[in-house]
Design a protein around this motif. Sequence first.
Motif, short mmCIF file in Angstrom:
data_model
loop_
_atom_site.label_atom_id
_atom_site.label_comp_id
_atom_site.label_asym_id
_atom_site.label_seq_id
_atom_site.Cartn_x
_atom_site.Cartn_y
_atom_site.Cartn_z
N UNK A 69 -4.43 -7.75 -11.73
CA UNK A 69 -3.99 -8.83 -10.86
C UNK A 69 -2.60 -8.53 -10.30
N UNK A 70 -1.70 -8.06 -11.16
CA UNK A 70 -0.34 -7.74 -10.73
C UNK A 70 -0.36 -6.65 -9.66
N UNK A 71 -1.09 -5.57 -9.89
CA UNK A 71 -1.11 -4.47 -8.93
C UNK A 71 -1.87 -4.82 -7.66
N UNK A 72 -2.86 -5.69 -7.75
CA UNK A 72 -3.54 -6.17 -6.55
C UNK A 72 -2.57 -6.99 -5.71
N UNK A 73 -1.75 -7.80 -6.37
CA UNK A 73 -0.73 -8.58 -5.67
C UNK A 73 0.28 -7.66 -4.96
N UNK A 82 2.25 -4.87 0.05
CA UNK A 82 2.47 -3.60 0.75
C UNK A 82 1.56 -3.50 1.97
N UNK A 83 0.33 -3.98 1.87
CA UNK A 83 -0.59 -3.95 3.00
C UNK A 83 -0.09 -4.80 4.16
N UNK A 84 0.45 -5.96 3.85
CA UNK A 84 1.00 -6.82 4.90
C UNK A 84 2.21 -6.13 5.55
N UNK A 85 3.03 -5.48 4.76
CA UNK A 85 4.19 -4.76 5.29
C UNK A 85 3.73 -3.66 6.26
#
Length: 183
Positions: free
Chosen positions: A6-10, A15-18
Amino acid sequence: IASFLTFYLHILSIFSVYILLKVLKLRSKNFSIIFYRYLDFFTVVTIILFVFQYFTKFEFPNTAPGRLCLFYWSENELGMSLAIMVPLYIFKYFEGKNLWDILKTGAICLILYLNDNKLSMIGIFVAFMTFILFAFIRRIREKRTYLLMTVVVGVLLCALLFTWNPIIKFRDNSLGLRFIILE
């Protein structure tokens, strides 16, 4: 393992939005204007939905019952997302003297007060004071005087915080400003 994923998906989603924003910025000539309009629209819709929820006591899904937090999990998340826009509205007001920017700022401050978002309100106060400080001190032409005035005002504000401790009344209790910031 579930919390690890969950943490790494967050982190991956942030990062994807960036990356998406960087790509959009490269492809658009006036990205900052388009992005500001998007954030402004989102903020206005959030304010309207808050007013709707406040007066009708409607509960949105995925929220804690009895809280005014719209589609966010807690009131603090709602307050943070709204408080981010206040410095932009203040800047836009002083740039174009648009009354709507002041009304949106006032609505956000009222929402923060009703939701008991102490730190967001303090953040808005600090942002406003910083803007005023830079707006008036920036008029000084000499760089040494500008830096000296900025340091003096900063030291005076810190000394004021430790000598004058105003009590701020919120929904549940009254707290001193020093306690809110330092505890």
